[in-house]
Design an enzyme around this catalytic site. Structure first.
Site, PDB file in Angstrom:
ATOM      1  N   SER A 172       0.832  -1.200   0.000  1.00  0.00           N
ATOM      2  CA  SER A 172       0.000   0.000   0.000  1.00  0.00           C
ATOM      3  C   SER A 172       0.873   1.260   0.000  1.00  0.00           C
ATOM      4  CB  SER A 172      -0.962  -0.036   1.200  1.00  0.00           C
ATOM      5  OG  SER A 172      -1.986   0.916   1.074  1.00  0.00           O
ATOM      6  N   ASP A 253      -9.558  -5.105  -4.732  1.00  0.00           N
ATOM      7  CA  ASP A 253      -8.868  -3.939  -4.172  1.00  0.00           C
ATOM      8  C   ASP A 253      -9.246  -2.690  -4.967  1.00  0.00           C
ATOM      9  OD1 ASP A 253      -7.147  -2.077  -3.068  1.00  0.00           O
ATOM     10  OD2 ASP A 253      -5.317  -3.199  -3.497  1.00  0.00           O
ATOM     11  N   HIS A 285      -8.085  -5.175  -0.449  1.00  0.00           N
ATOM     12  CA  HIS A 285      -6.829  -4.483  -0.149  1.00  0.00           C
ATOM     13  C   HIS A 285      -6.219  -4.971   1.172  1.00  0.00           C
ATOM     14  CE1 HIS A 285      -3.968  -1.208  -0.596  1.00  0.00           C
ATOM     15  NE2 HIS A 285      -4.164  -0.885   0.653  1.00  0.00           N
TER      16      HIS A 285
END
Length: 311
Positions: A172, A253, A285
């Site tokens: 991320s 995601d 995610h």
């Protein structure tokens, strides 16, 4: 009691809110509470895997530190192992390698891939606005590089890490930092580590519209022509300091399209490395952190292990 003390000026769930008096409070959402997101994991020996960990101060002036993991050393101290430099996710404003969520994942990676890991605890926004996280992370990489001759300040890195086989990994926001650090390494000609590959997990990059939270924590950004958010506008992209990149996405995601664009951007940049791509079906995610018992974690881990250990 003055009710104005509880008035907020900004709210960015699930990350943080800002009160009128300037206080900042981070949320504790049920999913992060359930996964121990704010519970710290102690260092020491993990009895299940044999992985050992300890914390070190990296940059005394700023307080930046790191957690180092070494696997069970089956072949003895003379057999050096690949080094993974890790940057955690969390929107640049939450997270730490000391939290159970990240610690447990890194213990698993160290054990499965048989690697040494250094996970950097960079300073968080909004108290430290971007790009401080990126600057801390690059400075930490330079500190790590100082061990490549076996004469650095941290014995575990001197003794166990093979600086001819270095990987940089993150998820991320951390994946965004991985890209930044790799570009800096290529542009500056970082001496010491041979960065073989990058592991880019569920990366965050800028989208078609400006993100309100990123605007708040990164007030100096020029947005669509900011290479930190949009690698496609970076004139130095072709100098990315790695030989290969593994990009991992999840089917559900919300950031998946940005990872796909990043893959395409690398392919068109003139960078002469190779790109691998892996998608976890039916997951969202950061699922490997939020739901470590998912049956999709094993295949993802295998892809990462194979990427690190391929000749």
């Amino acid at each position: 009691m003055d009710s104005s003390n509880n008035e907020t000026t900004h709210e960015f769930p699930p990350f943080f809110k800002v009160y009128k008096d300037g206080r900042i409070e981070r949320y504790l959402t049920p999913d992060r509470a359930a996964t121990g997101g704010h519970h710290l994991a102690p260092t020491g020996l993990d009895p299940k895997t044999g992985v050992q960990s300890k914390d070190v101060v990296v940059l005394p002036d700023s307080g930046v530190s790191a957690r180092i993991f070494i696997p069970k050393l089956i072949n003895g101290p003379d057999h050096k192992l690949p080094l993974v430099v890790h940057y955690h996710g969390g929107g640049f404003c939450i997270g730490s390698p000391f939290m159970k969520t990240f610690h447990n994942f890194l213990v698993l990676l160290a054990s499965e891939a048989n690697v040494v890991i250094v996970s950097v605890d960079y300073r968080l926004a909004p108290e430290h606005p971007l790009p401080i996280a990126h600057e801390d992370s690059w400075a930490a990489m330079q500190w790590i590089a100082a061990h490549s001759n076996g004469q650095g300040p941290e014995p575990w890195l001197n003794e166990y890490a093979d600086f001819g086989r270095v990987f940089v990994a993150g998820e991320s926001a951390g994946a965004n930092i991985v890209h930044y650090v790799a570009v800096q390494a290529g542009v500056t000609g970082l001496v010491g580590p041979n960065i073989v590959g990058l592991v880019i997990l569920h990366p965050f990059f800028g989208g078609k519209e400006q993100d309100k939270m990123i605007s708040y924590i990164y007030p100096t950004s020029t947005w669509y022509d900011d290479p930190i958010l949009y690698p496609e506008v970076d004139p130095n992209l072709s100098r990315l300091g790695a030989k290969r990149v593994l990009i991992c996405v999840a089917e559900k995601d919300w950031l998946k399209d940005r990872a796909v664009l990043y893959s395409e951007t690398l392919g068109k940049s003139g960078w002469n490395g190779s790109v691998g791509f892996f998608e976890s079906q039916g997951e969202g995610h950061g699922f490997f952190l939020l739901n470590p018992s998912s049956d999709k974690v094993g295949p993802l881990m295998k892809v990462m292990v194979d990427f690190i250990n391929q000749d």
